[in-house]
Write a protein that holds these residues in place. Structure first.
Motif, PDB file in Angstrom:
ATOM      1  N   LEU A   1       0.762  -1.543   0.055  1.00 18.50           N
ATOM      2  CA  LEU A   1      -0.205  -0.104  -0.049  1.00 18.50           C
ATOM      3  C   LEU A   1       0.825   1.193  -0.363  1.00 18.50           C
ATOM      4  O   LEU A   1       0.832   2.686  -0.611  1.00 18.50           O
ATOM      5  N   ASP A   2       1.605   1.299   0.645  1.00 16.00           N
ATOM      6  CA  ASP A   2       2.754   2.659   0.655  1.00 16.00           C
ATOM      7  C   ASP A   2       3.669   2.751  -0.484  1.00 16.00           C
ATOM      8  O   ASP A   2       3.343   3.669  -0.517  1.00 16.00           O
ATOM      9  N   ASN A   3       3.073   2.159  -1.741  1.00 15.50           N
ATOM     10  CA  ASN A   3       3.243   2.728  -3.407  1.00 15.50           C
ATOM     11  C   ASN A   3       2.392   2.174  -4.474  1.00 15.50           C
ATOM     12  O   ASN A   3       2.775   2.202  -6.003  1.00 15.50           O
ATOM     13  N   HIS A   4       1.805   1.672  -3.166  1.00 14.34           N
ATOM     14  CA  HIS A   4       0.132   2.065  -3.691  1.00 14.34           C
ATOM     15  C   HIS A   4      -0.404   0.679  -5.081  1.00 14.34           C
ATOM     16  O   HIS A   4      -1.156   1.616  -6.232  1.00 14.34           O
ATOM     17  N   ILE A   5       0.292  -0.514  -4.892  1.00 11.98           N
ATOM     18  CA  ILE A   5       0.034  -1.153  -5.676  1.00 11.98           C
ATOM     19  C   ILE A   5      -0.214  -2.129  -5.078  1.00 11.98           C
ATOM     20  O   ILE A   5      -0.577  -2.764  -3.872  1.00 11.98           O
ATOM     21  N   TYR A   6      -1.350  -3.541  -5.333  1.00 12.98           N
ATOM     22  CA  TYR A   6      -1.355  -5.360  -4.719  1.00 12.98           C
ATOM     23  C   TYR A   6      -1.696  -5.579  -6.368  1.00 12.98           C
ATOM     24  O   TYR A   6      -1.404  -5.567  -7.508  1.00 12.98           O
ATOM     25  N   LEU A   7      -1.555  -7.329  -5.650  1.00  9.77           N
ATOM     26  CA  LEU A   7      -1.120  -7.991  -7.346  1.00  9.77           C
ATOM     27  C   LEU A   7      -2.600  -9.262  -7.008  1.00  9.77           C
ATOM     28  O   LEU A   7      -3.170  -9.205  -5.424  1.00  9.77           O
ATOM     29  N   GLU A   8      -3.340  -9.159  -8.418  1.00 10.81           N
ATOM     30  CA  GLU A   8      -4.481  -9.628  -7.997  1.00 10.81           C
ATOM     31  C   GLU A   8      -4.480 -11.348  -8.809  1.00 10.81           C
ATOM     32  O   GLU A   8      -4.161 -11.242  -9.856  1.00 10.81           O
ATOM     33  N   GLU A   9      -5.639 -12.250  -8.520  1.00  7.96           N
ATOM     34  CA  GLU A   9      -6.046 -13.603  -9.280  1.00  7.96           C
ATOM     35  C   GLU A   9      -6.112 -13.011 -10.915  1.00  7.96           C
ATOM     36  O   GLU A   9      -7.019 -11.682 -10.810  1.00  7.96           O
ATOM     37  N   ASP A  10      -5.188 -13.427 -11.650  1.00  9.17           N
ATOM     38  CA  ASP A  10      -6.162 -13.200 -13.070  1.00  9.17           C
ATOM     39  C   ASP A  10      -6.794 -13.756 -13.372  1.00  9.17           C
ATOM     40  O   ASP A  10      -7.691 -15.592 -13.484  1.00  9.17           O
ATOM     41  N   LEU A  11      -8.546 -13.385 -13.222  1.00  2.69           N
ATOM     42  CA  LEU A  11      -9.605 -13.622 -13.588  1.00  2.69           C
ATOM     43  C   LEU A  11      -9.503 -14.376 -15.121  1.00  2.69           C
ATOM     44  O   LEU A  11     -11.331 -14.943 -15.717  1.00  2.69           O
ATOM     45  N   GLY A  12      -9.572 -13.939 -16.332  1.00  3.28           N
ATOM     46  CA  GLY A  12      -8.891 -13.855 -17.324  1.00  3.28           C
ATOM     47  C   GLY A  12      -9.491 -12.759 -18.481  1.00  3.28           C
ATOM     48  O   GLY A  12     -10.003 -11.495 -17.316  1.00  3.28           O
ATOM     49  N   ASP A  13     -10.210 -12.655 -19.518  1.00  7.13           N
ATOM     50  CA  ASP A  13     -11.215 -11.543 -20.113  1.00  7.13           C
ATOM     51  C   ASP A  13     -12.521 -11.912 -19.750  1.00  7.13           C
ATOM     52  O   ASP A  13     -13.040  -9.691 -20.879  1.00  7.13           O
ATOM     53  N   GLU A  14     -13.129 -12.965 -19.534  1.00  9.73           N
ATOM     54  CA  GLU A  14     -14.597 -13.014 -20.402  1.00  9.73           C
ATOM     55  C   GLU A  14     -15.668 -12.056 -19.147  1.00  9.73           C
ATOM     56  O   GLU A  14     -15.635 -12.317 -18.460  1.00  9.73           O
ATOM     57  N   LEU A  15     -16.222 -11.038 -19.391  1.00 11.33           N
ATOM     58  CA  LEU A  15     -16.695 -10.509 -18.808  1.00 11.33           C
ATOM     59  C   LEU A  15     -17.902 -10.831 -18.777  1.00 11.33           C
ATOM     60  O   LEU A  15     -18.380 -11.246 -20.615  1.00 11.33           O
ATOM     61  N   LEU A  16     -19.181 -10.585 -17.585  1.00 13.58           N
ATOM     62  CA  LEU A  16     -20.649 -10.752 -18.655  1.00 13.58           C
ATOM     63  C   LEU A  16     -20.978 -10.722 -19.552  1.00 13.58           C
ATOM     64  O   LEU A  16     -21.776 -10.629 -20.113  1.00 13.58           O
ATOM     65  N   PHE A  17     -20.947  -9.146 -19.354  1.00 13.01           N
ATOM     66  CA  PHE A  17     -21.642  -8.460 -20.553  1.00 13.01           C
ATOM     67  C   PHE A  17     -20.858  -9.313 -22.527  1.00 13.01           C
ATOM     68  O   PHE A  17     -21.352  -8.810 -23.007  1.00 13.01           O
ATOM     69  N   THR A  18     -19.585  -9.431 -22.300  1.00 12.05           N
ATOM     70  CA  THR A  18     -18.907  -9.921 -23.621  1.00 12.05           C
ATOM     71  C   THR A  18     -19.537 -10.948 -23.989  1.00 12.05           C
ATOM     72  O   THR A  18     -19.854 -11.594 -25.020  1.00 12.05           O
ATOM     73  N   TRP A  19     -19.428 -11.823 -22.563  1.00 15.47           N
ATOM     74  CA  TRP A  19     -20.226 -13.694 -22.728  1.00 15.47           C
ATOM     75  C   TRP A  19     -21.490 -13.725 -23.492  1.00 15.47           C
ATOM     76  O   TRP A  19     -21.619 -14.628 -24.389  1.00 15.47           O
ATOM     77  N   MET A  20     -22.121 -12.312 -22.912  1.00 13.66           N
ATOM     78  CA  MET A  20     -23.618 -11.984 -22.662  1.00 13.66           C
ATOM     79  C   MET A  20     -23.744 -11.892 -24.464  1.00 13.66           C
ATOM     80  O   MET A  20     -24.386 -12.359 -25.569  1.00 13.66           O
ATOM     81  N   GLU A  21     -23.089 -10.730 -25.070  1.00 18.46           N
ATOM     82  CA  GLU A  21     -22.937 -10.237 -26.495  1.00 18.46           C
ATOM     83  C   GLU A  21     -23.126 -11.359 -27.319  1.00 18.46           C
ATOM     84  O   GLU A  21     -23.250 -11.744 -28.669  1.00 18.46           O
ATOM     85  N   LYS A  22     -21.571 -12.465 -27.306  1.00 15.84           N
ATOM     86  CA  LYS A  22     -21.652 -13.133 -28.081  1.00 15.84           C
ATOM     87  C   LYS A  22     -22.757 -14.067 -28.290  1.00 15.84           C
ATOM     88  O   LYS A  22     -22.844 -14.559 -29.960  1.00 15.84           O
ATOM     89  N   ILE A  23     -23.135 -14.348 -27.000  1.00 11.42           N
ATOM     90  CA  ILE A  23     -24.265 -15.192 -27.306  1.00 11.42           C
ATOM     91  C   ILE A  23     -25.593 -14.141 -28.046  1.00 11.42           C
ATOM     92  O   ILE A  23     -26.484 -15.072 -28.988  1.00 11.42           O
ATOM     93  N   LYS A  24     -25.356 -13.352 -28.002  1.00 14.27           N
ATOM     94  CA  LYS A  24     -26.870 -12.203 -28.558  1.00 14.27           C
ATOM     95  C   LYS A  24     -25.533 -12.002 -30.119  1.00 14.27           C
ATOM     96  O   LYS A  24     -27.267 -12.165 -30.557  1.00 14.27           O
ATOM     97  N   SER A  25     -24.863 -12.295 -30.630  1.00  8.02           N
ATOM     98  CA  SER A  25     -24.932 -12.195 -31.532  1.00  8.02           C
ATOM     99  C   SER A  25     -25.500 -13.363 -32.482  1.00  8.02           C
ATOM    100  O   SER A  25     -25.752 -13.385 -33.846  1.00  8.02           O
ATOM    101  N   SER A  26     -26.135 -14.501 -32.502  1.00  7.85           N
ATOM    102  CA  SER A  26     -26.662 -14.984 -33.096  1.00  7.85           C
ATOM    103  C   SER A  26     -27.890 -15.803 -32.659  1.00  7.85           C
ATOM    104  O   SER A  26     -29.139 -16.377 -33.168  1.00  7.85           O
ATOM    105  N   GLU A  27     -28.730 -15.312 -31.292  1.00 11.44           N
ATOM    106  CA  GLU A  27     -29.935 -15.379 -30.864  1.00 11.44           C
ATOM    107  C   GLU A  27     -30.535 -14.313 -29.843  1.00 11.44           C
ATOM    108  O   GLU A  27     -29.230 -13.249 -29.713  1.00 11.44           O
ATOM    109  N   SER A  28     -31.938 -14.071 -29.697  1.00 13.91           N
ATOM    110  CA  SER A  28     -31.957 -12.228 -28.904  1.00 13.91           C
ATOM    111  C   SER A  28     -31.221 -13.314 -27.336  1.00 13.91           C
ATOM    112  O   SER A  28     -30.483 -14.224 -26.683  1.00 13.91           O
ATOM    113  N   PHE A  29     -31.809 -13.008 -26.422  1.00 12.66           N
ATOM    114  CA  PHE A  29     -31.451 -12.665 -24.792  1.00 12.66           C
ATOM    115  C   PHE A  29     -32.637 -14.247 -24.438  1.00 12.66           C
ATOM    116  O   PHE A  29     -33.678 -14.645 -23.702  1.00 12.66           O
ATOM    117  N   ASN A  30     -31.874 -15.317 -24.812  1.00 13.42           N
ATOM    118  CA  ASN A  30     -32.261 -16.593 -24.658  1.00 13.42           C
ATOM    119  C   ASN A  30     -32.056 -17.041 -23.140  1.00 13.42           C
ATOM    120  O   ASN A  30     -31.812 -16.360 -21.736  1.00 13.42           O
TER     121      ASN A  30
END
Length: 476
Positions: free
Chosen positions: A80-109
């Motif tokens: 905290l003295d240097n304003h940094i911390y290290l955390e787990e990498d959860l990847g890149d898939e947001l709920l929004f991007t995950w949902m948009e991939k499905i909605k590109s071929s189907e509606s809100f299914n």
């Protein structure tokens, strides 16, 4: 940059491996910088955030949520003295991007609905069960979403949306009466829960087909309705209204497994919280899009306006708020928002270093007549260190020396706080120029170092930066 090297050291300390790939990730609307660090066998997310209280809130809330078996990133290492911390990498898939991939071929299914139900199953645990364990004393903005912070959200809407986009005259006194009336109505609901604050599809990640939760550092005590309103009326998610209503009923049923709530009473206040959430979001889109000069945020405005149009039919409180209701009606009647987007006037911050002992002084060539002048002569002087004497504040050895001095860093933290307040005010008001000067005895070490540090601090603030070193310029 120094924080990058510190994050690499923190990574090696935890994993005992050297970092071979270091990437800055696309930021959100905040001032934090996010990096992905990769070694031969591990990855992690590195956070650099200058607001210590924000960092402390996130780390503490993460610990509490994790203890309740809620899926949040594990915190690996903290400095905290240097304003940094290290955390787990959860990847890149947001709920929004995950949902948009499905909605590109189907509606809100049904698959998307099922994922939202999974999210809403967890939300009451976050709010109610974990909420009993949260240290609200660490909330870094407001401890409670009560009258004061509700008004802050509404004023944010007024300053950063209405003042930028709305062209008709407003009776500010009567509008203030409506703001207070809305806050008074919402204050009648129970607020003894943890309010995530920004519970939406970009702050929920999908890993192994399960939701993980991030960016809850702005959390505070508040009503249950706010977070579910944030999720279901998330502008760009574009959830169909009939699905919203079904998901709301699902959420209420999940809450009732923990505590008893009256569905009719819950919904009565729910749409008031939807209103204040949409107002806050519109203010954020205006501020980040125009003031902070990140125009892609403006793309969300039409979706938020669509939500306002739906809300006009749902919110029974609007008839009691005549001025605000009239403004909302006029906003909803606008067909093409691009036509009223204001021209961006970028703020230029001119930063100058100079010597108090030499004749040349900073000159403001605008019509402002000057700006801030900070006296650095109270700081330790590298001139008296033999190996630093002939160097300048641009040299790495001088930077390392001054970086290590607590008094120097305290001085800079106060400078940042003052300048950040002024930059925000100037940006909101549409001012074009701000000047900040640093002086020391010779204009060679301390003033140069501080000028460069401020320029680095402001680089992500949506401003144009000009740096001038008067003594160094004359010695070139």
């Amino acid at each position: 940059m120094i924080e990058q090297e510190l994050l690499k050291k923190l990574f090696k300390q935890h994993f005992n491996e050297e970092v071979f790939d270091f990437k800055a990730l696309k930021g959100d609307g905040s001032d934090r910088t996010v990096y992905r660090l990769t070694s031969q066998n591990h990855t992690a997310i590195g956070i650099y955030g200058k607001n210590r209280k924000e960092n402390e809130a996130f780390i503490s809330f993460s610990k509490t949520l994790s203890e309740q078996k809620i899926k949040v990133p594990e915190i690996y290492e903290i400095d905290l003295d240097n304003h940094i911390y290290l955390e787990e990498d959860l990847g890149d898939e947001l709920l929004f991007t995950w949902m948009e991939k499905i909605k590109s071929s189907e509606s809100f299914n049904t698959e998307i609905v099922a994922m939202y139900q999974n999210v809403l199953k967890v939300l009451p645990t976050i709010q109610i069960i974990a909420g009993k364990k949260i240290n609200f004393g660490l909330c870094y903005q407001h401890i409670e979403f009560a009258h004061e912070s509700m008004l802050w959200d509404m004023h944010y809407f007024k300053w950063n949306f209405l003042n930028l986009f709305y062209k008709d005259n407003i009776d500010n006194e009567l509008l203030e009466c409506d703001f207070n009336q809305l806050a008074n109505i919402l204050m009648q609901e129970d607020r003894n829960f943890f309010m995530y604050r920004d519970f939406q599809s970009r702050n929920i990640m999908i890993k192994n087909n399960e939701p993980y939760f991030i960016d809850y550092q702005s959390g505070r005590r508040g009503a249950l309705q706010y977070d579910v309103a944030s999720l279901l009326y998330d502008a760009k998610a574009k959830i169909p209204q009939e699905i919203r209503e079904a998901l709301l009923d699902f959420y209420i049923s999940e809450v009732n497994k923990i505590i008893n709530v009256n569905p009719e009473k819950f919904k009565k206040y729910f749409y008031g919280f939807v209103l204040i959430r949409i107002m806050q979001a519109l203010g954020a889109y205006g501020f980040v899009g125009i003031v902070k000069n990140k125009p892609h945020f403006l793309n969300s405005i039409p979706f938020a306006i669509d939500n306002l149009r739906i809300l006009q039919k749902q919110c029974s409180f609007l008839s009691d708020l005549p001025v605000l209701n009239n403004i909302i009606e006029k906003i909803c009647a606008i067909d093409n928002w691009q036509e009223i987007v204001p021209e961006n006037k970028e703020l230029t911050v001119k930063i100058v270093s100079f010597s108090f002992k030499k004749n040349e002084r900073p000159k403001d060539e605008t019509d402002n007549g000057g700006g801030f002048v900070f006296d650095c002569r109270g700081l330790v002087n590298p001139f008296w260190e033999e190996k630093l004497k002939n160097l300048t504040g641009l040299d790495s050895d001088v930077k390392i020396f001054l970086d290590s001095k607590e008094r120097v860093q305290n001085f800079l933290s106060h400078v940042y706080e003052l300048i950040d307040l002024t930059v925000l005010s100037y940006q909101t008001r549409g001012y074009n120029n701000l000047m900040v000067s640093f002086g020391c005895t010779g204009g060679q070490h301390r003033s140069v170092y501080c000028a460069e540090k401020l320029a680095e601090h402001l680089k992500n603030n949506g401003v144009k930066i000009s740096v001038q070193h008067l003594v160094l310029k004359n010695n070139l």
